[in-house]
Design an enzyme around this catalytic site. Sequence first.
Site, PDB file in Angstrom:
ATOM      1  N   ARG A  14       1.729 -25.703  33.352  1.00  0.00           N
ATOM      2  CA  ARG A  14       3.044 -26.227  32.965  1.00  0.00           C
ATOM      3  C   ARG A  14       3.481 -27.364  33.890  1.00  0.00           C
ATOM      4  NH1 ARG A  14       7.815 -27.311  35.055  1.00  0.00           N
ATOM      5  NH2 ARG A  14       7.766 -25.372  36.254  1.00  0.00           N
ATOM      6  N   ASP A  15       3.925 -27.037  35.098  1.00  0.00           N
ATOM      7  CA  ASP A  15       4.382 -28.081  36.022  1.00  0.00           C
ATOM      8  C   ASP A  15       3.246 -29.064  36.283  1.00  0.00           C
ATOM      9  OD1 ASP A  15       6.186 -29.341  37.638  1.00  0.00           O
ATOM     10  OD2 ASP A  15       6.556 -27.652  38.967  1.00  0.00           O
ATOM     11  N   HIS A 213       9.151 -22.896  45.672  1.00  0.00           N
ATOM     12  CA  HIS A 213       8.432 -23.821  44.782  1.00  0.00           C
ATOM     13  C   HIS A 213       8.441 -25.210  45.437  1.00  0.00           C
ATOM     14  CE1 HIS A 213       7.687 -25.253  40.454  1.00  0.00           C
ATOM     15  NE2 HIS A 213       8.114 -26.365  41.016  1.00  0.00           N
ATOM     16  N   HIS A 215       6.897 -28.982  45.985  1.00  0.00           N
ATOM     17  CA  HIS A 215       6.041 -30.121  45.619  1.00  0.00           C
ATOM     18  C   HIS A 215       5.631 -30.783  46.929  1.00  0.00           C
ATOM     19  CE1 HIS A 215       6.463 -30.241  41.167  1.00  0.00           C
ATOM     20  NE2 HIS A 215       7.423 -29.386  41.465  1.00  0.00           N
ATOM     21  N   CYS A 246       7.251 -33.679  38.093  1.00  0.00           N
ATOM     22  CA  CYS A 246       8.232 -33.649  37.003  1.00  0.00           C
ATOM     23  C   CYS A 246       8.419 -35.060  36.447  1.00  0.00           C
ATOM     24  CB  CYS A 246       9.564 -33.094  37.520  1.00  0.00           C
ATOM     25  SG  CYS A 246      10.838 -33.127  36.249  1.00  0.00           S
ATOM     26  N   ASN A 255       2.736 -29.997  42.563  1.00  0.00           N
ATOM     27  CA  ASN A 255       2.992 -28.796  43.363  1.00  0.00           C
ATOM     28  C   ASN A 255       1.964 -28.723  44.485  1.00  0.00           C
ATOM     29  OD1 ASN A 255       3.617 -27.818  40.307  1.00  0.00           O
ATOM     30  ND2 ASN A 255       4.941 -26.790  41.748  1.00  0.00           N
TER      31      ASN A 255
HETATM   32  P1  HMG Z   1      18.599 -33.217  23.710  1.00  0.00           P
HETATM   33  O1  HMG Z   1      18.015 -34.474  23.097  1.00  0.00           O
HETATM   34  O2  HMG Z   1      19.903 -33.330  24.426  1.00  0.00           O
HETATM   35  O3  HMG Z   1      18.655 -32.028  22.644  1.00  0.00           O
HETATM   36  O4  HMG Z   1      17.498 -32.633  24.697  1.00  0.00           O
HETATM   37  P2  HMG Z   1      19.529 -31.752  21.407  1.00  0.00           P
HETATM   38  O5  HMG Z   1      19.989 -30.357  21.493  1.00  0.00           O
HETATM   39  O6  HMG Z   1      20.559 -32.855  21.198  1.00  0.00           O
HETATM   40  O7  HMG Z   1      18.458 -31.849  20.221  1.00  0.00           O
HETATM   41  C1  HMG Z   1      17.774 -33.070  19.936  1.00  0.00           C
HETATM   42  C2  HMG Z   1      16.473 -32.745  19.211  1.00  0.00           C
HETATM   43  O8  HMG Z   1      15.608 -31.981  20.037  1.00  0.00           O
HETATM   44  C3  HMG Z   1      16.681 -31.919  17.945  1.00  0.00           C
HETATM   45  O9  HMG Z   1      15.650 -32.285  17.037  1.00  0.00           O
HETATM   46  C4  HMG Z   1      16.421 -30.514  18.403  1.00  0.00           C
HETATM   47  O10 HMG Z   1      15.967 -29.644  17.394  1.00  0.00           O
HETATM   48  C5  HMG Z   1      15.294 -30.729  19.401  1.00  0.00           C
HETATM   49  P3  HMG Z   1      15.893 -33.405  15.893  1.00  0.00           P
HETATM   50  O11 HMG Z   1      17.046 -32.867  15.098  1.00  0.00           O
HETATM   51  O12 HMG Z   1      16.209 -34.701  16.627  1.00  0.00           O
HETATM   52  O13 HMG Z   1      14.575 -33.441  15.191  1.00  0.00           O
HETATM   53  N1  HMG Z   1      15.211 -29.665  20.409  1.00  0.00           N
HETATM   54  C6  HMG Z   1      14.070 -29.049  20.736  1.00  0.00           C
HETATM   55  N2  HMG Z   1      12.810 -29.194  20.305  1.00  0.00           N
HETATM   56  C7  HMG Z   1      11.869 -28.390  20.851  1.00  0.00           C
HETATM   57  N3  HMG Z   1      12.147 -27.469  21.801  1.00  0.00           N
HETATM   58  C8  HMG Z   1      13.402 -27.288  22.258  1.00  0.00           C
HETATM   59  C9  HMG Z   1      14.425 -28.111  21.718  1.00  0.00           C
HETATM   60  N4  HMG Z   1      15.744 -28.194  21.948  1.00  0.00           N
HETATM   61  C10 HMG Z   1      16.213 -29.151  21.134  1.00  0.00           C
HETATM   62  N5  HMG Z   1      13.646 -26.384  23.196  1.00  0.00           N
HETATM   63  C11 HMG Z   1      16.422 -30.800  25.816  1.00  0.00           C
HETATM   64  C12 HMG Z   1      17.739 -31.445  25.425  1.00  0.00           C
HETATM   65  C13 HMG Z   1      16.720 -29.723  26.810  1.00  0.00           C
HETATM   66  C14 HMG Z   1      15.752 -30.235  24.577  1.00  0.00           C
HETATM   67  C15 HMG Z   1      15.511 -31.906  26.434  1.00  0.00           C
HETATM   68  O14 HMG Z   1      16.221 -32.574  27.429  1.00  0.00           O
HETATM   69  C16 HMG Z   1      14.247 -31.352  27.036  1.00  0.00           C
HETATM   70  O15 HMG Z   1      13.383 -30.858  26.330  1.00  0.00           O
HETATM   71  N6  HMG Z   1      14.084 -31.456  28.386  1.00  0.00           N
HETATM   72  C17 HMG Z   1      12.958 -30.854  29.071  1.00  0.00           C
HETATM   73  C18 HMG Z   1      12.634 -31.635  30.287  1.00  0.00           C
HETATM   74  C19 HMG Z   1      11.500 -30.974  31.009  1.00  0.00           C
HETATM   75  O16 HMG Z   1      10.728 -30.189  30.458  1.00  0.00           O
HETATM   76  N7  HMG Z   1      11.366 -31.287  32.320  1.00  0.00           N
HETATM   77  C20 HMG Z   1      10.315 -30.744  33.137  1.00  0.00           C
HETATM   78  C21 HMG Z   1      10.482 -29.285  33.424  1.00  0.00           C
HETATM   79  S1  HMG Z   1      11.667 -28.916  34.710  1.00  0.00           S
HETATM   80  C22 HMG Z   1      10.760 -29.074  36.183  1.00  0.00           C
HETATM   81  O17 HMG Z   1       9.659 -29.538  36.157  1.00  0.00           O
HETATM   82  C23 HMG Z   1      11.333 -28.518  37.473  1.00  0.00           C
HETATM   83  C24 HMG Z   1      10.698 -27.176  37.888  1.00  0.00           C
HETATM   84  O18 HMG Z   1       9.296 -27.295  38.008  1.00  0.00           O
HETATM   85  C25 HMG Z   1      11.273 -26.708  39.237  1.00  0.00           C
HETATM   86  C26 HMG Z   1      11.245 -27.767  40.322  1.00  0.00           C
HETATM   87  O19 HMG Z   1      10.206 -28.400  40.564  1.00  0.00           O
HETATM   88  O20 HMG Z   1      12.310 -27.948  40.934  1.00  0.00           O
HETATM   89  C27 HMG Z   1      10.996 -26.077  36.854  1.00  0.00           C
HETATM   90 MG    MG Z   2       8.306 -28.178  39.765  1.00  0.00          MG
END
Ligand code: HMG
Ligand code: MG
Length: 313
Positions: A14-15, A213, A215, A246, A255
């Site tokens: 994932r990450d 966690h 990086h 990320c 990581n």
């Molecule tokens: P948004 O554009 O604000 O969402 O994104 P929305 O609610 O306005 O919906 C827009 C469209 O997205 C719609 O589809 C929804 O159905 C769809 P459309 O009508 O345009 O066809 N949608 C989805 N589709 C699939 N799966 C979903 C979903 N939700 C809505 N769950 C949203 C908001 C949260 C979805 C977006 O910003 C997003 O997906 N962000 C994810 C970012 C991400 O994955 N970042 C990396 C992970 S975090 C990280 O790495 C940190 C961590 O490792 C810890 C650390 O290191 O500190 C965990």
């Molecule tokens: Mg991370």
Amino acid sequence: MKKNAVVIVEMGLRDGLQNEKHVLDADTRVEFARRLITAGSKRLELGAFVSPKWVPQMAGTSEVVSKALALQKAGDLPKKMEFSVLVPNERGMMDAIESGVKEVAIFAACSESFSLKNINCSIDESFERFKPVMALAKKHKIKVRGYLSTCFGCPFEGKVPEARVVKLAERMNKLGVYEISIGDTIGVANVGQVESLFKKLKKVVPVKKLAAHFHDTRGQALANILEAYKVGVRVFDASLGGLGGCPYAPGAAGNVATEDVVYMFQGMGIKTGLDLQKLIDIYPWMTEKIQHTLPSKVGKVGILKPLGAVTPS
Ligand code: HMG
Ligand code: MG
């Protein structure tokens, strides 16, 4: 220092892969999981049910989960292990339930700018989104892990006050997550900060429920892990080869590498449950799949053979 075993939660699928230019298909991702499990991984985050428009690398997570669960059901993977997926909202949670996975992870930031850039909402709004996720988790008996990001620094705002991180950890704990992973999303933390923050966190969340966690952007991750261990943390997130980062945290490296963490703990006589040589053996396979080398030190050079095992004599 009491020497207890540690648990390493594998982030590679994932990450790790979420930040790779070369997108791996579901079968290759399942094969990656299988190799990690053969090396002893018991907790793996298999992917993310996030928007594919935001993170295209995580498309196909449902196929990865269903294939991994099918292998487990057929007896080709051990029964006693935990697969998890990252979910940002109710929509992601519905996808997770449909996939059959029994654990999810929710994630919130400790800085408003990162929250907005990463999930397009404020910190408060993200906690509102978690309410239906937690309700569904309860109904479907799904375990929930929580992440807090930018706990030591934010790529847009710089310093993040400890008091804010502590408050958000309390808030996440109250939601009912079983563990909170404290994220150094951009790899800025140092040993001094780690000692200070975890000592404060321990006062509001039992240390057994805390994970770390890191990086490894600035090469401090192993030192930070050791410091967190001294403070009592026993669960660490890591990613084979040091994969990833990320996509919404500019400049963030991957990581800390799983094999580097295992090398360190094994040398201290602390059990990780992982087979170091088998992890090292995955390194060349993965670099071939993603078509570039990875930052892991131990993965690159392996164990010095004349020295033999890296345990204390
Ligand atoms: P948004 O554009 O604000 O969402 O994104 P929305 O609610 O306005 O919906 C827009 C469209 O997205 C719609 O589809 C929804 O159905 C769809 P459309 O009508 O345009 O066809 N949608 C989805 N589709 C699939 N799966 C979903 C979903 N939700 C809505 N769950 C949203 C908001 C949260 C979805 C977006 O910003 C997003 O997906 N962000 C994810 C970012 C991400 O994955 N970042 C990396 C992970 S975090 C990280 O790495 C940190 C961590 O490792 C810890 C650390 O290191 O500190 C965990
Ligand atoms: Mg991370």
